[in-house]
Every structure is written in C-alpha cells, then in structure tokens.
Design an enzyme around this catalytic site. Sequence first.
Site, PDB file in Angstrom:
ATOM      1  N   CYS A  42      13.806   3.100  -5.789  1.00 14.87           N
ATOM      2  CA  CYS A  42      14.646   4.295  -5.845  1.00 14.87           C
ATOM      3  C   CYS A  42      14.124   5.282  -6.884  1.00 14.87           C
ATOM      4  O   CYS A  42      13.488   4.906  -7.858  1.00 14.87           O
ATOM      5  CB  CYS A  42      16.085   3.917  -6.177  1.00 14.87           C
ATOM      6  SG  CYS A  42      16.750   2.633  -5.096  1.00 14.87           S
ATOM      7  N   ARG A  75       8.368   7.709  -3.445  1.00  8.55           N
ATOM      8  CA  ARG A  75       8.747   6.323  -3.689  1.00  8.55           C
ATOM      9  C   ARG A  75       9.413   5.695  -2.474  1.00  8.55           C
ATOM     10  O   ARG A  75       9.541   4.476  -2.392  1.00  8.55           O
ATOM     11  CB  ARG A  75       9.685   6.253  -4.899  1.00  8.55           C
ATOM     12  CG  ARG A  75       9.042   6.726  -6.191  1.00  8.55           C
ATOM     13  CD  ARG A  75      10.036   6.787  -7.322  1.00  8.55           C
ATOM     14  NE  ARG A  75      10.413   5.471  -7.803  1.00  8.55           N
ATOM     15  CZ  ARG A  75       9.772   4.806  -8.749  1.00  8.55           C
ATOM     16  NH1 ARG A  75       8.701   5.312  -9.305  1.00  8.55           N
ATOM     17  NH2 ARG A  75      10.193   3.625  -9.145  1.00  8.55           N
ATOM     18  N   TRP A  96      16.854   3.580  -1.612  1.00  7.28           N
ATOM     19  CA  TRP A  96      16.310   2.762  -0.531  1.00  7.28           C
ATOM     20  C   TRP A  96      17.331   1.653  -0.270  1.00  7.28           C
ATOM     21  O   TRP A  96      17.621   0.856  -1.152  1.00  7.28           O
ATOM     22  CB  TRP A  96      14.960   2.170  -0.937  1.00  7.28           C
ATOM     23  CG  TRP A  96      14.291   1.365   0.131  1.00  7.28           C
ATOM     24  CD1 TRP A  96      14.495   0.061   0.416  1.00  7.28           C
ATOM     25  CD2 TRP A  96      13.304   1.823   1.057  1.00  7.28           C
ATOM     26  NE1 TRP A  96      13.703  -0.338   1.454  1.00  7.28           N
ATOM     27  CE2 TRP A  96      12.960   0.723   1.869  1.00  7.28           C
ATOM     28  CE3 TRP A  96      12.676   3.048   1.268  1.00  7.28           C
ATOM     29  CZ2 TRP A  96      12.009   0.818   2.886  1.00  7.28           C
ATOM     30  CZ3 TRP A  96      11.731   3.135   2.276  1.00  7.28           C
ATOM     31  CH2 TRP A  96      11.405   2.038   3.068  1.00  7.28           C
ATOM     32  N   ASN A 130      18.709   1.505  -9.800  1.00 11.89           N
ATOM     33  CA  ASN A 130      17.519   1.034  -9.095  1.00 11.89           C
ATOM     34  C   ASN A 130      17.426  -0.470  -9.318  1.00 11.89           C
ATOM     35  O   ASN A 130      17.603  -0.939 -10.441  1.00 11.89           O
ATOM     36  CB  ASN A 130      16.270   1.729  -9.652  1.00 11.89           C
ATOM     37  CG  ASN A 130      15.006   1.312  -8.921  1.00 11.89           C
ATOM     38  OD1 ASN A 130      15.054   0.723  -7.850  1.00 11.89           O
ATOM     39  ND2 ASN A 130      13.851   1.617  -9.503  1.00 11.89           N
ATOM     40  N   GLY A 131      17.145  -1.227  -8.244  1.00  8.69           N
ATOM     41  CA  GLY A 131      17.009  -2.671  -8.378  1.00  8.69           C
ATOM     42  C   GLY A 131      18.067  -3.413  -7.595  1.00  8.69           C
ATOM     43  O   GLY A 131      18.739  -2.856  -6.720  1.00  8.69           O
ATOM     44  N   GLU A 180      -8.591  -3.855   4.294  1.00  8.69           N
ATOM     45  CA  GLU A 180      -7.999  -2.600   3.846  1.00  8.69           C
ATOM     46  C   GLU A 180      -7.922  -1.589   4.988  1.00  8.69           C
ATOM     47  O   GLU A 180      -6.917  -0.884   5.149  1.00  8.69           O
ATOM     48  CB  GLU A 180      -8.828  -2.038   2.680  1.00  8.69           C
ATOM     49  CG  GLU A 180      -8.598  -0.578   2.342  1.00  8.69           C
ATOM     50  CD  GLU A 180      -7.215  -0.263   1.805  1.00  8.69           C
ATOM     51  OE1 GLU A 180      -6.929   0.936   1.613  1.00  8.69           O
ATOM     52  OE2 GLU A 180      -6.415  -1.196   1.594  1.00  8.69           O
ATOM     53  N   LYS A 203      -4.332   0.049   6.294  1.00  8.36           N
ATOM     54  CA  LYS A 203      -4.042   1.487   6.339  1.00  8.36           C
ATOM     55  C   LYS A 203      -3.563   1.901   7.718  1.00  8.36           C
ATOM     56  O   LYS A 203      -2.645   2.712   7.871  1.00  8.36           O
ATOM     57  CB  LYS A 203      -5.273   2.300   5.946  1.00  8.36           C
ATOM     58  CG  LYS A 203      -5.550   2.310   4.473  1.00  8.36           C
ATOM     59  CD  LYS A 203      -4.450   3.054   3.717  1.00  8.36           C
ATOM     60  CE  LYS A 203      -4.494   2.713   2.239  1.00  8.36           C
ATOM     61  NZ  LYS A 203      -4.062   1.344   1.927  1.00  8.36           N
ATOM     62  N   GLU A 245      -0.023   0.692   8.294  1.00  2.50           N
ATOM     63  CA  GLU A 245       0.956   1.377   7.458  1.00  2.50           C
ATOM     64  C   GLU A 245       1.364   2.732   8.022  1.00  2.50           C
ATOM     65  O   GLU A 245       2.541   3.085   7.994  1.00  2.50           O
ATOM     66  CB  GLU A 245       0.376   1.591   6.049  1.00  2.50           C
ATOM     67  CG  GLU A 245       0.349   0.357   5.190  1.00  2.50           C
ATOM     68  CD  GLU A 245      -0.190   0.656   3.801  1.00  2.50           C
ATOM     69  OE1 GLU A 245       0.407   0.178   2.821  1.00  2.50           O
ATOM     70  OE2 GLU A 245      -1.206   1.366   3.690  1.00  2.50           O
ATOM     71  N   HIS A 261     -14.714 -18.665  15.550  1.00  2.00           N
ATOM     72  CA  HIS A 261     -13.720 -19.695  15.244  1.00  2.00           C
ATOM     73  C   HIS A 261     -12.323 -19.293  15.712  1.00  2.00           C
ATOM     74  O   HIS A 261     -11.337 -19.863  15.233  1.00  2.00           O
ATOM     75  CB  HIS A 261     -13.718 -19.991  13.741  1.00  2.00           C
ATOM     76  CG  HIS A 261     -15.041 -20.473  13.244  1.00  2.00           C
ATOM     77  ND1 HIS A 261     -15.478 -21.765  13.410  1.00  2.00           N
ATOM     78  CD2 HIS A 261     -16.048 -19.819  12.597  1.00  2.00           C
ATOM     79  CE1 HIS A 261     -16.680 -21.897  12.880  1.00  2.00           C
ATOM     80  NE2 HIS A 261     -17.049 -20.729  12.381  1.00  2.00           N
ATOM     81  N   LYS A 265       6.417   3.583  -2.141  1.00  2.00           N
ATOM     82  CA  LYS A 265       5.234   3.586  -2.986  1.00  2.00           C
ATOM     83  C   LYS A 265       5.307   2.510  -4.057  1.00  2.00           C
ATOM     84  O   LYS A 265       4.320   1.848  -4.333  1.00  2.00           O
ATOM     85  CB  LYS A 265       5.093   4.967  -3.651  1.00  2.00           C
ATOM     86  CG  LYS A 265       3.813   5.135  -4.451  1.00  2.00           C
ATOM     87  CD  LYS A 265       2.602   5.138  -3.544  1.00  2.00           C
ATOM     88  CE  LYS A 265       1.322   5.392  -4.299  1.00  2.00           C
ATOM     89  NZ  LYS A 265       0.156   5.241  -3.424  1.00  2.00           N
TER      90      LYS A 265
END
Length: 616
Positions: A2, A27, A76, A102-103, A485, A489, A492, A508, A611
């Site tokens: 948040c 965020r 959030w 927040n949390g 990576e 991306k 996401e 395999h 974020k």
Amino acid sequence: MCGIVGYVGPRPSQDILLSGLARLEYRGYDSAGIAVIDGDGQLGLRKRAGKLKVLRDDLVDHPLADGTTGIGHTRWATHGGPTDANAHPHLADEDRLAVIHNGIIENFAELKAELVAEGFTFRSETDTEVAAVLLGREYRATGDLVTAFRAVASRLEGAFTLLAMHRDEPGLVVGARRNSPLVIGLGEGENFLGSDVAAFVEHTRSALAIGQDEIVAITPAGVTVTDFHGEPVEVEPFEVVWDAAAAEKGGWSSFMAKEVSEEPEAVANTVRGRIRDGEVVIPELDGLDDLFAGITRVIVIACGTAAYAGMVGKYALEQWARIPVDVELAHEFRYRDPVIGPDTLVVSISQSGETMDTLMAVKYAREQGARTLSICNTQGATIPRESDAIVYTHAGPEVAVASTKAFVAQITALYLLGLHIGRIRGTLSPADSARSVAELEAVPGKISWVLEKEQAHIAQFSHWMADTQSVLFLGRHVGYPIALEGALKLKEISYIHAEGFAAGELKHGPIALIEPGQPVFVIVPSPRESAELHKKVVSNIQEIRARGARVIAVAEEGDAAVLPFADEVLRIPLAGPLFEPLLAVVPLHIFAMGLATAKGLDVDQPRNLAKSVTVE
C-alpha cells in the site's frame, strides 16, 4: 504494497496527499482515500474503490473542506475486497479519528472479538478497522494520540505501518512501524510521512529512516521518534539522491519504456566510484576484509527477478572469488532449517529493500549467526538496516512494476561484489581483474548499442506476435537465468504462458512442448568466447527447429552459424561470457513490453501485481 502519505504544515494538504499518492501508484493498489482536518477542526473523509482518478473525480464532484493536516492511502485488498467501505482511511471514536495501514495484522480476529464483546461495531471487513477502533478506545482513555498509539502498537501482531490523526489534535500525525516501510520527510515548517520517499520527494529530499518497533510524531515544528516503550531513539538521516523529475515519464509512452532506456545509465551509475587502478574497491565495504576472507560459503536470497539476478551473479562470484554460492528463494529459505553459521555470508537482493519474504529470511540468517549483506536500490529501506553490510545499486527510481533497469543494476552490483571479494581473497590476479573491469565499464555503451540498433526491429515483430498464446525461452550457463527472466517479464505484463528452461533439459522433458509454430527464444553464447557452449546451443536450435518451432535467437553480431536455423535474430555486441547476460536481457525486456503494448495492456501496472511486496 500500500501507498501511505502523511502531511502537517501550512499548505493545503489535499494537493500534497494526492500528488504523493500519484507517485506511489507504482506500488499497486485497488482503492484510494484521504482524510483531512480542516480549518474548523472538522475531519473530512473521501475514499473510493478503483484507481486514483476515481477519487480525484469524486473530490471534484463532492469537495472536501481543505486543511493543513492530512493522511492519504492507496490500498491493495487483503482482508475484504476492493470496495468503498474497505478502502482506507478508516474512522473511529465517533468519526474523530482516522487511520491508514500497510501490512497485515495477524491477530485482528482475536482483537475484533474483544471489541465486539464490548459493544463496538464495524463498517468494513478489514483488519485495519480493528486497529482504528482499538486506537479510538485507547484515545478516550488517555486523551493523547501518541500514548494511545503506544498501547495499541504493542498489542498488534504481524506486519504494519499505521498512521493516524485525531480532530482533537490538529497539526499532528502519528505513525508506527513493524516489518513495514515508513520514512520521514523534513521540510521547513512542515513535515511528511510516506511508505516511500517518492511520497514527498517533490517537496523535500531531506529524510529520516525510522527503525523497527518505533513510533513517530510529526508536527509543523518538528519530529519525535520513540520506541514502543516511549524511550527516545536516534534516527538515521539521509539525503534522497534523485529528484522528483526522475520519477516522471518525461514524454515516454510508459515508465517501463523510460526505464528500459535507462538501463545503460543504471549500470554506469552502479559502477561509478567503485573502481580504482583497474580493480574494484567498494567504499561501503571498507573494514570488512576479514569477513570476506573468512567466509566459506555464500547464499544469495531473493524473489522473482532479483533471484534471477542472483543466479547470474553466482557464476561470477564462484569464478572470481572461488567460493561456493547457492541461490535460494527467500520465501523458502527459512522454512527448511538451512545449515548456516558465522562462516556463511547471506546476500539478499531487493529493489525496494522492503520485500517481506526477503526481510524475514535476512532476520532468520542473522539469528542463526550468519553474516548478511544487502544489495538494494532504495535508501533508508528496512533490509539494508537489518544487514551487516550494504551495496547500493544506483538505478534511480523504478516506477514500472516489472523490473528492468533494477535487474541489470543488481547483476552489476553482484559482479562488483565478486571482483571485490576476489581481490581480497587473492583469487583474482590484477590482470584478470583489469580485464573484467574493462568489460564491465564497456557494458553501458553496448546496451546503448542494442537499444539503438534493435529496438525498432523488436517492436515490429512483437506487434506481429500480438496473438501469441505461449512462448518458450532457452539458455545455457548464464543464459539460463536470462531465459527465466525473459519468461517472467512476458508473464507479468502480457498475461500469456511463458516458460524458461535450461537448454540442456530439452531432451529430459520440455521438448514435448514443441509443436509447429511454437515461438522459442534462444540465448546464444558467443562462438568466439564460448565456442563449446555455442555448438551445444546451435544443436538445441536444430532440435527444436526440426519439430517446427519458430526460433528467435539472441546472438552476437556476426554469428553466422545461427542464421540457417533462426526465423529472427536479435543482435548484441561481442562481450565476455559473464557479461553477455547484461546485453542479452535487453531485447527480452523490449519484446515483453512490445507484445503487451500491442495487446493494449498497461505495462506499468500489470494485474494482480505490486512493485513492493510487503507481506509474506
């Protein structure tokens, strides 16, 4: 996750709160709200589900009387869905008290049952309102917001940053933190609170970082910080090294596009000031030579993109420092009872410095006697303060949720660390060090070459692939984490299936996924610098091409061996084997951004992601 803003001072608070929340949109959030104590001492509240624009529009249609004390929040959803009622701030004490949070308060159910038994009622499904009601009850008993805050904070379990203000004490905002970020901005006749310096950097670059289990009270005249027992504590001042303009788009189509363009600068700034006479000397690590000489093992802990940076760094640390390195996901680390001790160096990587999984793993490592070092991009963050040593990356603010320039900066910091430790341990000759340093210093120019030569080409073919539903990525050696990576991306920001594999694993199992038309990106090592690996990767390309795959090769300029087997070739300049990842990842960042843009998606704020992940 948040966003939190608090303000006291002479200026109208609404604009300051809203601009601060706008800078914290990166965020991730699904509702927003503000509360203001106006000039008549009345507490006004406005909160709405949806993006910040919804709140702004509502304030235009239904204005709040402005004042000089206020708090703002982007939420959030955790406890309860993204509704107006569940949005913050929450009110208590007959709507005279406003609280944002927040949390996660882990014992909220027990506390709520206690309050319900006493006759209190609730208007939301949130854990935050429980803290607000509890604080209101304590305020009635004490008549002092700081004292009430101290009593409440000591009863809460979990991770939280709480901010509160009361109409009976205008000109005062009180905050408390445990396992969640909170920083102070110092102005002239005004002061600020924020979950990130971005909340107030437009107004001041002078900041204070408060520690674990501490309470801060800000007024226009000053700042007071105490622990949960009321004892005064010293706070750590710092100067924010970037200005507000660095966190603005500046004409770019998205923050991600801007930040990809800043990858050369991120590497250059992270290297700057850390090279002396052809060797790496990191000033922040002065006095720690005995530590690095005595360690027998390194464990890198991180999550997501940062973990892939750690995987790349493993190759460099082992080669240059000749010390075994393991890379572990932070959220798994402390739950498997790892074998660590005083001769273990635990290196954590976090762009924000607030990643809760990583923070808890760092604390666990310290409890077990290990030494800890943090690689972080954010001044005043919690993880660096919980670590024995810190190497800051200097990527500047990264606003887009999908990490790009922070990723290359993290790899750069790990390479600097490997060269630094190699020098101290005597495992790296001055000649080898000088060659590697020269390679590292050349990376920014080579990334710029990729951006200049390949960006338009990649954007064009990513547009052609807008309807693609699945993409695979293959790599060997340092190319393997780059494949991971690239896949991350794409997941996401494009919301399509993407998988990264070690190319040697094809036979395999994963080769069963290859069918006609399947797009496969292949990270091809240099035929001049890694001839044996190059042959193996070309053989992998032939295998998948024979089964109908559409091959997109990321290959060195002048590599003719891949041309007969690749449908597209994305060129990168020649670099030593360990430095190729810093170049090869750039086309993958551009491709993911281009495909998502072609699909009409918001590349800066992908769905379901934030974020800074500040809860486990």
